[in-house]
Design a protein around this motif. Structure first.
Motif, short mmCIF file in Angstrom:
data_model
loop_
_atom_site.label_atom_id
_atom_site.label_comp_id
_atom_site.label_asym_id
_atom_site.label_seq_id
_atom_site.Cartn_x
_atom_site.Cartn_y
_atom_site.Cartn_z
N UNK A 1 100.20 20.29 88.33
CA UNK A 1 101.03 20.73 87.19
C UNK A 1 102.49 21.84 88.06
N UNK A 2 103.15 22.05 87.20
CA UNK A 2 104.33 23.16 87.44
C UNK A 2 104.04 24.10 86.55
N UNK A 3 103.42 25.45 86.74
CA UNK A 3 103.35 26.25 85.83
C UNK A 3 104.45 27.32 85.87
N UNK A 4 105.49 27.18 86.70
CA UNK A 4 106.58 28.25 86.45
C UNK A 4 107.99 27.63 86.70
N UNK A 5 108.38 26.59 86.37
CA UNK A 5 109.47 25.84 86.27
C UNK A 5 110.60 26.95 86.11
N UNK A 6 111.80 27.24 86.58
CA UNK A 6 112.85 28.18 85.98
C UNK A 6 112.24 29.35 86.21
N UNK A 7 111.03 29.90 86.53
CA UNK A 7 110.85 31.34 86.52
C UNK A 7 111.06 31.78 88.03
N UNK A 8 111.87 32.80 87.93
CA UNK A 8 112.24 33.38 89.53
C UNK A 8 111.10 33.87 90.06
N UNK A 9 111.09 33.92 91.57
CA UNK A 9 109.76 34.26 92.34
C UNK A 9 109.24 35.66 91.83
N UNK A 10 110.26 36.55 91.51
CA UNK A 10 109.92 38.17 91.16
C UNK A 10 109.30 38.20 89.71
#
Length: 229
Positions: free
Chosen positions: A78-87
């Motif tokens: 799963x990709x839980x952080x697509x489009x979420x900047x690392x910070x």
């Protein structure tokens, strides 16, 4: 006839891997949440990769019928952080992504290792991505895009490390363990933004799953060739 298990086989690349391995004449267990999503030619196997009991039951079922497992493809993710900047990524993003893509891989692989050993020529393929490459990330590829994901990319980096550790230990048992990048495919995981089809992405995994004796182990590659760790 060889026996294979593909996790996350209900859609996208996993579904295509299962279909193509069946086309190679293998008995393919398609690890799925919904039995109706298993591809034609495969045997649906209800499987939640995060559930140790389900993993043990799957190993028992395969073991009782065949006594071995020749191919394991760890595709579920799963990709839980697509489009979420690392910070802006949180521990919650990390837990959701690692639960399936890291801990789930270990849960399934650990359950299947006795059956892979029994094969004498087991093949394990871990589905990863060039986004996991520390070398490419350090070179700032990608930079400031939706693909710079703290949870997903680092989970795949962890999977790469797991690949090498398993490969080193299991080589003596004739088990080859490799990590492959299918490329940017148009699937649900990518929001169908990819330029490659799921069938094209599955090809490299199938090639590594069908390696003959003396094939490579502990490698990280795409269809174009080796990738930097």
């Amino acid at each position: 006839m060889k026996v294979a298990l593909v996790t996350g086989a209900g859609r996208g690349i996993g579904r295509e891997i299962a279909r193509q391995l069946a086309g190679h004449g293998m008995t393919v267990f398609a690890g799925v949440r919904d039995e109706g999503h298993a591809p034609e030619g495969s045997r649906p196997l209800p499987l939640d990769v995060t559930d140790q009991v389900a993993a043990a039951n799957a190993a028992k079922l395969i073991g009782e019928e065949f006594g071995r497992l020749d191919v394991l493809v760890n595709n579920a993710a799963v990709c839980g952080d697509f489009g979420v900047p690392p910070a802006e990524a949180t521990a919650a993003h990390m837990r959701a992504t690692y639960e399936v893509g890291v801990f789930g891989v270990v849960t399934i692989t650990h359950a299947m290792i006795p059956l892979l050993r029994a094969s004498g020529e087991g093949r394990v393929v871990n589905m990863t991505t060039r986004l996991a490459s520390l070398s490419l990330t350090a070179a700032r590829e990608p930079l400031n895009t939706e693909w710079a994901m703290l949870a997903y990319n680092s989970a795949k980096s962890a999977l790469n490390a797991i690949t090498v550790l398993y490969a080193n230990e299991l080589e003596g048992a004739g088990i080859l363990v490799n990590a492959v990048d299918p490329g940017h495919c148009a699937t649900d995981l990518t929001g169908h933004t990819g330029t490659r089809t799921a069938a094209e992405g599955a090809a490299v995994a199938v090639r590594m799953a069908t390696l003959g004796a003396g094939g490579p182990t502990g490698t990280f590659s795409s269809e174009e060739g080796p990738l930097p760790w």
